[in-house]
Design an enzyme around this catalytic site. Structure first.
Site, PDB file in Angstrom:
ATOM      1  N   ASP A  81      17.389  21.760  -1.616  1.00 46.50           N
ATOM      2  CA  ASP A  81      17.283  21.429  -0.194  1.00 46.50           C
ATOM      3  C   ASP A  81      15.835  21.093   0.159  1.00 46.50           C
ATOM      4  O   ASP A  81      14.924  21.258  -0.676  1.00 46.50           O
ATOM      5  CB  ASP A  81      17.791  22.624   0.631  1.00 46.50           C
ATOM      6  CG  ASP A  81      18.393  22.202   1.957  1.00 46.50           C
ATOM      7  OD1 ASP A  81      18.102  21.076   2.417  1.00 46.50           O
ATOM      8  OD2 ASP A  81      19.143  23.007   2.554  1.00 46.50           O
ATOM      9  N   GLU A 102      18.164  16.477  -1.617  1.00 45.39           N
ATOM     10  CA  GLU A 102      18.294  16.064  -0.213  1.00 45.39           C
ATOM     11  C   GLU A 102      17.045  15.276   0.205  1.00 45.39           C
ATOM     12  O   GLU A 102      16.725  15.174   1.385  1.00 45.39           O
ATOM     13  CB  GLU A 102      18.527  17.278   0.696  1.00 45.39           C
ATOM     14  CG  GLU A 102      19.819  18.003   0.394  1.00 45.39           C
ATOM     15  CD  GLU A 102      20.320  18.880   1.538  1.00 45.39           C
ATOM     16  OE1 GLU A 102      20.176  18.498   2.711  1.00 45.39           O
ATOM     17  OE2 GLU A 102      20.838  19.966   1.232  1.00 45.39           O
ATOM     18  N   TRP A 103      16.333  14.745  -0.760  1.00 45.04           N
ATOM     19  CA  TRP A 103      15.064  14.047  -0.572  1.00 45.04           C
ATOM     20  C   TRP A 103      15.137  12.951   0.505  1.00 45.04           C
ATOM     21  O   TRP A 103      14.363  12.979   1.476  1.00 45.04           O
ATOM     22  CB  TRP A 103      14.651  13.536  -1.956  1.00 45.04           C
ATOM     23  CG  TRP A 103      13.446  12.710  -2.114  1.00 45.04           C
ATOM     24  CD1 TRP A 103      12.672  12.130  -1.148  1.00 45.04           C
ATOM     25  CD2 TRP A 103      12.859  12.346  -3.373  1.00 45.04           C
ATOM     26  NE1 TRP A 103      11.654  11.428  -1.727  1.00 45.04           N
ATOM     27  CE2 TRP A 103      11.741  11.540  -3.088  1.00 45.04           C
ATOM     28  CE3 TRP A 103      13.169  12.620  -4.711  1.00 45.04           C
ATOM     29  CZ2 TRP A 103      10.932  11.000  -4.083  1.00 45.04           C
ATOM     30  CZ3 TRP A 103      12.366  12.082  -5.701  1.00 45.04           C
ATOM     31  CH2 TRP A 103      11.258  11.285  -5.386  1.00 45.04           C
ATOM     32  N   PRO A 104      16.074  11.983   0.407  1.00 41.59           N
ATOM     33  CA  PRO A 104      16.078  10.917   1.426  1.00 41.59           C
ATOM     34  C   PRO A 104      16.335  11.434   2.836  1.00 41.59           C
ATOM     35  O   PRO A 104      15.756  10.937   3.802  1.00 41.59           O
ATOM     36  CB  PRO A 104      17.220  10.001   0.986  1.00 41.59           C
ATOM     37  CG  PRO A 104      17.447  10.311  -0.449  1.00 41.59           C
ATOM     38  CD  PRO A 104      17.105  11.760  -0.619  1.00 41.59           C
ATOM     39  N   LEU A 105      17.176  12.466   2.949  1.00 38.76           N
ATOM     40  CA  LEU A 105      17.471  13.017   4.275  1.00 38.76           C
ATOM     41  C   LEU A 105      16.193  13.494   4.966  1.00 38.76           C
ATOM     42  O   LEU A 105      15.963  13.222   6.144  1.00 38.76           O
ATOM     43  CB  LEU A 105      18.483  14.165   4.134  1.00 38.76           C
ATOM     44  CG  LEU A 105      18.653  15.108   5.330  1.00 38.76           C
ATOM     45  CD1 LEU A 105      19.120  14.354   6.563  1.00 38.76           C
ATOM     46  CD2 LEU A 105      19.644  16.203   4.987  1.00 38.76           C
ATOM     47  N   TYR A 106      15.356  14.202   4.224  1.00 42.75           N
ATOM     48  CA  TYR A 106      14.152  14.767   4.842  1.00 42.75           C
ATOM     49  C   TYR A 106      13.011  13.751   4.911  1.00 42.75           C
ATOM     50  O   TYR A 106      12.158  13.847   5.784  1.00 42.75           O
ATOM     51  CB  TYR A 106      13.715  16.023   4.091  1.00 42.75           C
ATOM     52  CG  TYR A 106      14.677  17.174   4.324  1.00 42.75           C
ATOM     53  CD1 TYR A 106      14.572  17.992   5.445  1.00 42.75           C
ATOM     54  CD2 TYR A 106      15.736  17.413   3.437  1.00 42.75           C
ATOM     55  CE1 TYR A 106      15.478  19.027   5.674  1.00 42.75           C
ATOM     56  CE2 TYR A 106      16.647  18.430   3.661  1.00 42.75           C
ATOM     57  CZ  TYR A 106      16.508  19.231   4.773  1.00 42.75           C
ATOM     58  OH  TYR A 106      17.405  20.236   5.004  1.00 42.75           O
ATOM     59  N   ASP A 142      24.071  17.440   8.087  1.00 40.77           N
ATOM     60  CA  ASP A 142      25.183  18.218   7.540  1.00 40.77           C
ATOM     61  C   ASP A 142      26.532  17.813   8.134  1.00 40.77           C
ATOM     62  O   ASP A 142      26.669  17.645   9.347  1.00 40.77           O
ATOM     63  CB  ASP A 142      24.960  19.711   7.825  1.00 40.77           C
ATOM     64  CG  ASP A 142      23.705  20.220   7.147  1.00 40.77           C
ATOM     65  OD1 ASP A 142      23.077  19.457   6.388  1.00 40.77           O
ATOM     66  OD2 ASP A 142      23.353  21.389   7.390  1.00 40.77           O
TER      67      ASP A 142
HETATM   68  C1  GLA Z   1      20.753  22.413   5.000  1.00 40.31           C
HETATM   69  C2  GLA Z   1      21.633  21.600   4.072  1.00 40.31           C
HETATM   70  C3  GLA Z   1      23.038  22.152   4.090  1.00 40.31           C
HETATM   71  C4  GLA Z   1      23.020  23.617   3.666  1.00 40.31           C
HETATM   72  C5  GLA Z   1      22.077  24.414   4.559  1.00 40.31           C
HETATM   73  C6  GLA Z   1      21.871  25.822   4.051  1.00 40.31           C
HETATM   74  O1  GLA Z   1      21.118  22.271   6.332  1.00 40.31           O
HETATM   75  O2  GLA Z   1      21.632  20.247   4.455  1.00 40.31           O
HETATM   76  O3  GLA Z   1      23.884  21.410   3.235  1.00 40.31           O
HETATM   77  O4  GLA Z   1      22.625  23.698   2.329  1.00 40.31           O
HETATM   78  O5  GLA Z   1      20.802  23.790   4.632  1.00 40.31           O
HETATM   79  O6  GLA Z   1      20.972  26.533   4.826  1.00 40.31           O
END
Ligand code: GLA
Length: 408
Positions: free
Chosen positions: A160, A193-197, A221
């Site tokens: 994450d 989750e690199w591109p998301l952040y 999410d």
């Molecule tokens: C972020 C991620 C979710 C989940 C939560 C856990 O929001 O995007 O998929 O892993 O953290 O805290």
């Protein structure tokens, strides 16, 4: 009618094998399994909710379900822990440790339990100082944590991106963890989750992300609701010129978990999620309660013909070719010049509506020139039989539902 010819060309390019992905030989088709987050979140009070708190018991029960109820046979092999498994502090050697009340045997014992049943174990950590739920993150400890996971027998890491200090630290952290995982010598799928952040701070370089990660989240999410599923589909279509070329064996865009079998989707909407996640070559990570799932949702999630579209060896991600009159037409080139096609009725008033599908709307690379065999896979199976080069087909599609077809 908006028709994206350039995407058809992109589709043809995607048929060339060998789109580069993280070169660890893993996830050559999208990973399939179960991930706790959407359904079970961060319940840590096992006295109040012993059956649903994040504990080794929950994962052992899900492992049993995956084996005895046909999930493993259907292809779902990764049992994945999300946030909230950690103790609030590292041990005296700075090694991560699981919460000892909720995971009394530790992660190694859980990994052994899972492996003994033919499954693989996924775990969660964060590139920053703390996980999103506030547990110790991996910053400063990438190599140590990668080795710890390998020592425990972990097979997948969801990494994450909460609580990072700068874009540079975030990106460097993702790169370093990829290298650290490879150095352990253990096969560990790396889910980022690199591109998301990074989005919003910089233009995402998907070529680089695909060099480091086996899969990556692009959007926020997913929730157990139709509006959430719709927004993921819409985001993906909007960004498809960037996302589709990045995907291929070993490297997948991750639109987040399947929420089929929970509370928020109607039957037709569940069909849409399953059809579109297959067309999008998405990791199929369910987040639901396998101890209590209705038979229709279970059959949908275990539908082998639909799964085979998702798992197709060409590894091309599908794309939207048409959006008109509240219908969406998507297609996904398959190995051997075959094609998956989906039609979604996005009109949320009124009853079922007819969509007229013409051969000319579809991918030019179809191998079947004068003899295309059409099979409807969802919502019910139906063989339409053989068609010539100029076929057309009338499809009746329920509101917010999808018809999924295969053209061979
Ligand atoms: C972020 C991620 C979710 C989940 C939560 C856990 O929001 O995007 O998929 O892993 O953290 O805290």
């Amino acid at each position: 009618m908006e028709f994206a010819w350039w995407l058809v060309a992109a589709g043809a390019v995607l048929c060339l094998p060998g789109v580069p992905g993280l070169n660890n030989g893993l996830a050559l088709t999208p990973p399939m399994g179960w991930l706790h987050w959407e359904r079970f979140l961060c319940e840590t009070n096992c006295e109040r909710d012993p059956n649903n708190c994040i504990s080794e018991q929950l994962f052992m029960q899900m492992a049993d379900m995956m084996v005895t109820n046909g999930w493993l046979d259907a292809g779902y092999k990764y049992l994945c822990i999300d946030d909230c498994w950690l103790a609030t502090k590292r041990d005296e050697n700075n090694r991560l440790q699981a919460d000892s009340t909720r995971f009394p045997g530790g992660i190694k014992k859980l990994a052994d339990y899972v492996h003994a049943r033919g499954l693989l174990l996924g775990i969660y950590q964060d590139v920053g100082k703390m996980t999103c739920a506030g547990y110790p993150g991996s910053e400063g400890f990438y190599e140590l944590d990668a080795q710890t996971f390998a020592d425990w027998g972990v097979d997948l890491l969801k990494f994450d991106g909460c609580n990072y200090e700068s874009l540079e630290q975030l990106e460097e952290g993702y790169r370093r963890m990829a290298i650290a995982l490879n150095h352990t010598g253990r096969n560990i799928v790396y889910s980022c989750e690199w591109p998301l952040y990074a989005r919003g701070m910089s233009k995402v370089n998907y070529t680089e992300v695909a060099e480091y990660c086996n899969s990556w989240r692009n959007f926020g999410d997913i929730l157990d609701s139709w509006s959430s599923v719709k927004s993921v589909i819409d985001f993906t279509a909007t960004l498809q010129d960037q996302l589709v070329p990045a995907a291929g064996p070993g490297a997948w865009n991750d639109p987040d978990m399947l929420v089929i079998g929970n509370f928020g989707l109607s039957w037709g909407q569940e069909v849409t999620q399953m059809a579109l996640w297959s067309i999008m070559a998405a990791p199929l990570l369910m987040s639901n309660d396998l101890r209590d799932i209705n038979p229709r949702s279970k059959a949908l999630l275990q539908n082998q013909e639909v799964i085979s579209i998702n798992q197709d060896s060409l590894g091309a991600q599908g794309y939207r070719v048409l959006k008109a009159d509240n219908f969406e037409l998507w297609e996904k080139p398959l190995a051997g010049g075959c094609l998956a096609v989906s039609v979604t009725n996005r009109q949320e008033i009124g009853g079922p509506r007819w969509f007229l599908l013409f051969r000319s709307m579809l991918w030019k690379g179809l191998a079947c020139k004068n003899k295309c065999y059409l099979t409807q896979l969802l919502p019910t199976r139906h063989e339409y039989g053989s068609f010539n080069a100029t076929f057309s087909l009338e499809l009746l599609v329920n509101p917010s539902s999808t018809v999924l077809l295969r053209v061979d």
